[in-house]
Design a protein around this motif. Sequence first.
Motif, PDB file in Angstrom:
ATOM      1  N   ALA A  74      19.622  41.913  20.276  1.00 40.11           N
ATOM      2  CA  ALA A  74      19.487  42.141  21.718  1.00 40.11           C
ATOM      3  C   ALA A  74      18.110  42.717  22.031  1.00 40.11           C
ATOM      4  CB  ALA A  74      20.578  43.089  22.198  1.00 40.11           C
ATOM      5  N   ARG A  75      17.563  43.469  21.072  1.00 36.22           N
ATOM      6  CA  ARG A  75      16.250  44.061  21.264  1.00 36.22           C
ATOM      7  C   ARG A  75      15.525  44.152  19.939  1.00 36.22           C
ATOM      8  NH1 ARG A  75      14.427  49.817  22.728  1.00 36.22           N
ATOM      9  NH2 ARG A  75      12.311  49.407  23.341  1.00 36.22           N
ATOM     10  N   THR A  76      14.250  43.801  19.917  1.00 29.85           N
ATOM     11  CA  THR A  76      13.437  43.889  18.710  1.00 29.85           C
ATOM     12  C   THR A  76      12.266  44.835  18.953  1.00 29.85           C
ATOM     13  OG1 THR A  76      14.001  41.648  17.995  1.00 29.85           O
ATOM     14  CG2 THR A  76      12.007  42.621  17.074  1.00 29.85           C
ATOM     15  N   ILE A  77      12.047  45.749  17.998  1.00 26.33           N
ATOM     16  CA  ILE A  77      10.882  46.629  18.027  1.00 26.33           C
ATOM     17  C   ILE A  77       9.911  46.151  16.966  1.00 26.33           C
ATOM     18  CG2 ILE A  77      10.039  48.974  17.647  1.00 26.33           C
ATOM     19  CD1 ILE A  77      12.653  50.042  18.726  1.00 26.33           C
ATOM     20  N   ASP A  78       8.729  45.801  17.382  1.00 27.98           N
ATOM     21  CA  ASP A  78       7.694  45.304  16.471  1.00 27.98           C
ATOM     22  C   ASP A  78       7.074  46.492  15.743  1.00 27.98           C
ATOM     23  OD1 ASP A  78       5.561  44.145  15.183  1.00 27.98           O
ATOM     24  OD2 ASP A  78       4.727  43.170  16.948  1.00 27.98           O
ATOM     25  N   THR A  79       7.241  46.547  14.424  1.00 24.08           N
ATOM     26  CA  THR A  79       6.715  47.666  13.644  1.00 24.08           C
ATOM     27  C   THR A  79       5.580  47.230  12.710  1.00 24.08           C
ATOM     28  OG1 THR A  79       8.437  47.363  11.966  1.00 24.08           O
ATOM     29  CG2 THR A  79       8.900  48.926  13.742  1.00 24.08           C
TER      30      THR A  79
END
Length: 465
Positions: A74-79
């Motif tokens: 549902a949500r992706t955090i680019d690390t």
Amino acid sequence: MRPCALLLSCLAVLCPASRGLCATDAVDLLLSGGTVVTMDPGFRVLENGAVAVKGERIVAVGTAGELAARFHAARTIDTRGRIVMPGLVNTHTHVPMTLLRGVADDVELMVWLTKYIWPAEARHVTPDFVTWGTRLAAWEMIRTGTTTFADMYFYEDQVAEATRQAGLRGFLAATVMDLPVPGLKDADEGLRAAEAFLKKWSGDALIVPAVGPHAAYTVGPETLLKAKALADRYHAPLTIHAAESPSEMQMIRERYATTTVAHLDRIGFLGPSVTLAHAIWLSDDEIATIAARGVGTAHCPSSNMKLASGVSPVPKLLKAGVRAGLGTDGPSSNNDLNMFEEIDLALKLHKITSGDPAVLSARDGVEMATIGGARALHMEREIGSLEPGKRADLIVLASETPWSLPSYDVYAHLAYALKGSDVVTTIVNGRVLMEDGRMLTLDTTEVAARAREYRERIAARLPAR
């Protein structure tokens, strides 16, 4: 029905979200592309790694490509270009004492307690004080990467409420003392309050309620055993200050003709639900006893150095198999809650006192602040490493500052170069508490204003130095 249509129809039944193509599983959050430091049993470090989170728990850890193929987020955090690791575990502190930060420095422990801290607490500690002190501490801990902390203080119910509101995980001990303390006139009241606290918070998703008899010099054997019986009845943990300073050891020897740990063991207090804060003045036999009893320890290097209390024999503890973690102690004897500082100081302290630069490694320090801290609090099944099934408590560190470049070994980088200020994102129980440095669960403007108000009130009544 034609064969192709039949096959697609069957697939749609097996994978209804796929519309005929077996889709990836749905997750709430995917952190993808960074260096993932798992602290799992194999100490895996995954370059271009990823962590998938569903609800409160981690469901998968792997490479970014693997998890992208398996999950729809549902949500992706680019690390990318950043480090993803377990949130830090502070195994001993007194968080409301942020409001007493700096009221009495450069004195010995018993002078610090009896002349400055206990009188200030008697005058100023109220439920409101505890609430705002905890909120100030939560801001600092979220900002510097601590996701779980072990606390022992007064009005612990207010600590729990403020901790839950901020979204942090708390191992919170209701204090029991034979002396009058804020809100409680004696040990019996303290034990009743502790039982009410255990009843209220047992089973909470974020709060682990505990019992905290203050120390063997402020709590007699009868009260210690009552506290242990209470904790045992509710299957709750215990934490206590023990073997912290030479003055404590002298008092215990005068009263009981033995040492603190020997006294606690002799009365039957020690066991696998106990965590000893400080654990400095220990014999080899006592170290063996602690290991055999399954007791955890909280090493607080900054506070112990600042108060000249001594140096915990951490290398010996680890060699003996003791559950050893790191703590800050309270922010009035440290004077901060920055666990990255504790990693750095702990490693250097033991190198210089042992004369051996290899006595503890960078990985040892990071371990003590993560999975080692979880073990010390007997919480390793739930937190401390990035593994499927564990609580989704993790942090992200940027590598965009001059002191973060270049990096050759991630453990050395975390232990010696990176700072609490490099934490950019903090997640607890699957909830994002801070993202890219922006606090999401606290009104920091109001917290700062209340801290300044308390400073004026407290400063007006401090004794002359």
